[in-house]
Design a protein around this motif. Structure first.
Motif, mmCIF file in Angstrom:
data_model
loop_
_atom_site.group_PDB
_atom_site.id
_atom_site.type_symbol
_atom_site.label_atom_id
_atom_site.label_comp_id
_atom_site.label_asym_id
_atom_site.label_seq_id
_atom_site.Cartn_x
_atom_site.Cartn_y
_atom_site.Cartn_z
ATOM 1 N N SER A 176 -11.723 21.003 -4.635
ATOM 2 C CA SER A 176 -10.713 21.193 -3.593
ATOM 3 C C SER A 176 -9.426 20.450 -3.919
ATOM 4 N N ARG A 177 -9.537 19.405 -4.755
ATOM 5 C CA ARG A 177 -8.344 18.627 -5.117
ATOM 6 C C ARG A 177 -7.629 19.175 -6.343
ATOM 7 N N LEU A 178 -8.301 20.072 -7.074
ATOM 8 C CA LEU A 178 -7.689 20.595 -8.300
ATOM 9 C C LEU A 178 -6.374 21.316 -8.034
ATOM 10 N N GLY A 179 -6.292 21.955 -6.879
ATOM 11 C CA GLY A 179 -5.077 22.689 -6.550
ATOM 12 C C GLY A 179 -3.860 21.807 -6.389
ATOM 13 N N THR A 180 -4.062 20.476 -6.288
ATOM 14 C CA THR A 180 -2.924 19.570 -6.142
ATOM 15 C C THR A 180 -2.362 19.128 -7.488
ATOM 16 N N LEU A 181 -3.075 19.437 -8.572
ATOM 17 C CA LEU A 181 -2.595 19.034 -9.899
ATOM 18 C C LEU A 181 -1.392 19.865 -10.315
ATOM 19 N N THR A 182 -0.455 19.234 -10.978
ATOM 20 C CA THR A 182 0.671 19.970 -11.551
ATOM 21 C C THR A 182 0.178 20.724 -12.780
ATOM 22 N N PRO A 183 0.930 21.727 -13.245
ATOM 23 C CA PRO A 183 0.505 22.444 -14.455
ATOM 24 C C PRO A 183 0.260 21.518 -15.649
ATOM 25 N N GLN A 184 1.115 20.511 -15.835
ATOM 26 C CA GLN A 184 0.933 19.605 -16.974
ATOM 27 C C GLN A 184 -0.308 18.732 -16.797
ATOM 28 N N GLN A 185 -0.558 18.276 -15.579
ATOM 29 C CA GLN A 185 -1.761 17.488 -15.321
ATOM 30 C C GLN A 185 -3.017 18.321 -15.561
ATOM 31 N N PHE A 186 -2.967 19.591 -15.189
ATOM 32 C CA PHE A 186 -4.121 20.465 -15.404
ATOM 33 C C PHE A 186 -4.355 20.683 -16.893
ATOM 34 N N ARG A 187 -3.257 20.784 -17.675
ATOM 35 C CA ARG A 187 -3.406 20.914 -19.126
ATOM 36 C C ARG A 187 -4.091 19.678 -19.698
ATOM 37 N N VAL A 188 -3.667 18.510 -19.236
ATOM 38 C CA VAL A 188 -4.272 17.265 -19.717
ATOM 39 C C VAL A 188 -5.753 17.231 -19.361
ATOM 40 N N LEU A 189 -6.107 17.624 -18.148
ATOM 41 C CA LEU A 189 -7.503 17.631 -17.730
ATOM 42 C C LEU A 189 -8.330 18.563 -18.611
ATOM 43 N N GLY A 190 -7.787 19.739 -18.916
ATOM 44 C CA GLY A 190 -8.504 20.673 -19.783
ATOM 45 C C GLY A 190 -8.745 20.095 -21.162
ATOM 46 N N MET A 191 -7.751 19.386 -21.696
ATOM 47 C CA MET A 191 -7.901 18.786 -23.025
ATOM 48 C C MET A 191 -8.872 17.613 -22.995
ATOM 49 N N LEU A 192 -8.873 16.856 -21.896
ATOM 50 C CA LEU A 192 -9.869 15.791 -21.736
ATOM 51 C C LEU A 192 -11.277 16.379 -21.774
ATOM 52 N N SER A 193 -11.458 17.503 -21.096
ATOM 53 C CA SER A 193 -12.771 18.138 -21.021
ATOM 54 C C SER A 193 -13.225 18.652 -22.382
ATOM 55 N N GLU A 194 -12.263 18.940 -23.252
ATOM 56 C CA GLU A 194 -12.588 19.412 -24.596
ATOM 57 C C GLU A 194 -12.783 18.262 -25.572
ATOM 58 N N GLY A 195 -12.624 17.012 -25.089
ATOM 59 C CA GLY A 195 -12.878 15.849 -25.929
ATOM 60 C C GLY A 195 -11.706 15.371 -26.759
ATOM 61 N N LEU A 196 -10.499 15.846 -26.474
ATOM 62 C CA LEU A 196 -9.341 15.415 -27.248
ATOM 63 C C LEU A 196 -8.970 13.973 -26.920
#
Length: 233
Positions: free
Chosen positions: A145-165
């Protein structure tokens, strides 16, 4: 009037099949194809005047319903229809309660896909039979429910964190400094209500599990357990 539609799926052959259905359903259409969430975000950065997004649940940068949650938060006026290989009714129901405008199983015929596109563009919803009466709906997590508050750049960072970068790899991909990456991480951790990259990745994996998809192990990280932010670099 020309309709603008984005097909977000990492399988070229399926994008081609959906594109055929779109052209059959809509006379004048401007089609944009995206093979990852990052490509989708860049397309929306260039032009967010989009009439429909056809979104695969499982593609690079998207973990379960995280992509849908982000899109509903950042672009609430754009209808999003999930296109997925799963035909699990509770997953479809979860898409419904998460704000999707419809759900198209990938096994659907060309005629069904065409009908779904026409209905949603006409302001209606499209759900396979049985979805609206299903009561077995997985709960929406606080993190989702909180994901929608992320900015596009923050969401990109989260995706890269999830991929182990690592931080330096994320900085390289985004063409920013490591200090900027850490600032984004501080902000997104606060929004997700977590204190470390491990907790953030676990939250994303829980969303992946709730969508009925296989959950991969936590990726290796740059001091995962120790890298906590409380607002300070």
């Amino acid at each position: 009037m020309t309709q603008q539609i984005i097909i977000a799926d990492d399988h070229p052959l399926f994008r081609a099949a959906v594109a055929q259905a779109v052209r059959q359903a809509v006379g004048a259409v401007d089609l944009v194809e995206a093979d990852s969430i990052d490509t989708l975000q860049r397309a929306l950065d260039n032009d967010s005047d989009v009439d429909l997004i056809l979104l695969d649940l499982n593609m690079p940068g998207a973990h379960g319903f995280s992509g849908l949650a982000f899109l509903r938060g950042q672009y609430p006026a754009i209808p999003v229809v999930i296109v997925s290989g799963t035909e699990d009714v509770p997953v479809m129901r979860r898409a419904m309660v998460s704000g999707a405008a419809g759900f198209i199983p990938k096994s659907s015929s060309l005629e069904t896909i065409t009908e779904a596109i026409r209905k949603v563009l006409g302001g209606d919803l499209f759900w396979p039979p049985g979805v609206e009466t299903c009561l077995d709906t997985p709960p929406v997590s606080a993190a989702e429910s909180r994901l929608g508050t992320l900015t596009p750049q923050q969401f990109r960072v989260l995706g890269m964190l999830s991929e182990g970068l690592l931080n330096k790899q994320i900085a390289y991909e985004l063409k920013v400094s490591e200090a900027t990456v850490k600032a984004h991480m501080t902000a997104l951790f606060k929004k997700l209500g977590v204190r470390s990259r491990t907790q953030a990745v676990i939250a994303v994996k829980e969303m992946e599990q709730a969508s009925g998809m296989a959950v991969s192990p936590l990726p290796p990280g740059e001091g995962q357990d120790e890298e906590c932010y409380d607002g300070a670099d």
